[in-house]
Design an enzyme around this catalytic site. Sequence first.
Site, PDB file in Angstrom:
ATOM      1  N   ASP A 187       0.870  -1.185   0.000  1.00 29.77           N
ATOM      2  CA  ASP A 187       0.000   0.000   0.000  1.00 29.77           C
ATOM      3  C   ASP A 187       0.899   1.225   0.000  1.00 29.77           C
ATOM      4  OD1 ASP A 187      -2.129   1.979   1.193  1.00 29.77           O
ATOM      5  OD2 ASP A 187      -3.234   0.105   0.975  1.00 29.77           O
ATOM      6  N   HIS A 243      -3.691   6.495   3.934  1.00 28.96           N
ATOM      7  CA  HIS A 243      -4.458   5.330   3.461  1.00 28.96           C
ATOM      8  C   HIS A 243      -3.841   4.031   3.983  1.00 28.96           C
ATOM      9  CE1 HIS A 243      -5.566   2.230   0.441  1.00 28.96           C
ATOM     10  NE2 HIS A 243      -6.728   2.860   0.409  1.00 28.96           N
ATOM     11  N   SER A 415     -11.150  -0.529  -0.330  1.00 29.57           N
ATOM     12  CA  SER A 415      -9.899  -0.460   0.449  1.00 29.57           C
ATOM     13  C   SER A 415     -10.114  -0.757   1.919  1.00 29.57           C
ATOM     14  CB  SER A 415      -9.308   0.956   0.396  1.00 29.57           C
ATOM     15  OG  SER A 415      -8.476   1.148  -0.698  1.00 29.57           O
TER      16      SER A 415
END
Length: 469
Positions: A187, A243, A415
């Site tokens: 990620d 994120h 996600s």
Amino acid sequence: MTKKNYSKPTKAIAFGLLTAVLWSSCSKEPNDLRAVNDDLTQMSTSPASRSAVLETVPNELLVKFKKGVSETARSKALLRISGKVKEKVLTKMMLRAGDDEGFMVVHTPLAVLEAKAAMRGEEIVFAEPNYVYHHSAVANETFYSNATLWGMLGSSTSPANPFGSQAGQAWLANRTGIASVHIGIIDEGVMFAHEDLVENFWTNTQDPVDGIDNDGNGYIDDIHGWDFDGNNNTVFDGTGDDHGTHVAGTIGAKGGNGKGVAGVVWNVKMISAKFLGSRGGTSANAVKAVDYLTDLKLRHGINLPATNNSWGGGGFSQALKDAIDRAGAANILFVAAAGNDGLNNDATLRYPSGYTSENIIAVASIVKDGSISSFSNYGATTVDLGAPGSAIASTIPVSSKGKISSGYATYSGTSMATPHVSGAVALYVSSNPGATVSQIKNAILSSTLATPSLTGKTLTGGRLNVAGF
Ligand SMILES: [Ca+2]
Ligand SMILES: [Ca+2]
Ligand SMILES: [Ca+2]
Ligand SMILES: [Ca+2]
């Protein structure tokens, strides 16, 4: 969560592409909104035109020659596209798998598709675009203050929500995981020093920070993982790694410590393989990230049953599929987000969730009322199950007066659904230490709870049930 937050057009501009459609990303700059709306206009055209616009690194190809092809023949082939070798990718995992050829990142003045066509030949295994991937969150809402962590709730927890992952019920049965289980996070980077993550983050005891690659994996001082985007050992580079940090909190934020949130698994070791930077990540770096974790499992002998992959984009990449298959051969699941286009992946395959590799679990997103999230992709044959992904509270880095501190926020996207499943893998393996990828996958898929909104839209027709295995 609003649909206009899907994409970050500055990325497309940075790559100099007029044709790019970013199918999964979250917008961080308010001034992006106008351009995002333009993008949506473009996206509302026919599915055929939508699938034709995949973001790639301009003027780059990944080229793999067949073993034994002479230098002269290689030079001659590269001359067809005026190609210059920028980088040779030969990971420790490729060597382990008996491939001492690897592939090359080649710069060419030609357009990518033109160069790809010109590189066809009997000396070539593959010549493919270096795709660009983006993470699959869709919204960056207000900071977490009093949010209900609905994704962790179960039918008989207090408070209850039958559409949560039922993790709370597993906790009530004293199933909170063990620290010897490792999960790779492919990620952005992760704020490993976050107050609710620090206890559950991996430290590489075999490669202390001394300027030497003590564990011999090719990465010097990879103390908490590796940053393949920046090619350095700092896997946390600031608030842009929100994120990755959010994903980590859903997998394994420390539960029961009176701080912030709780992940599906309270005891675990998370490892960061950062490959998404401010402009997304490339196929070449995704391959290196996947192989890094596979090699780490074998090299260090650690129990690493899964990687979390909350990102997507691009088209079919043989180089990436090969890396996912090498992970599968090492008993590592590749848990992947289905994507945020609101479309049927059976009609147009999305990658990486759509590769045929047996070790992939593809995850759709549901809302706390049990409906499928409006943004979630689906697919009766290509998406395995649903998990909570709308309005998910988790960990993020926050910045105030130049100082980074621990924060919390609610995000939405496939996600956010995906790490619920990765956490479930960790929990399953905690009590089934010798399980193979097919056993783990079967346990998770066969324990799903039938869910009307997912019927005909996922392989199982059900949602994640952490208390069911
Ligand atoms: Ca190392
Ligand atoms: Ca070292
Ligand atoms: Ca870095
Ligand atoms: Ca906590």
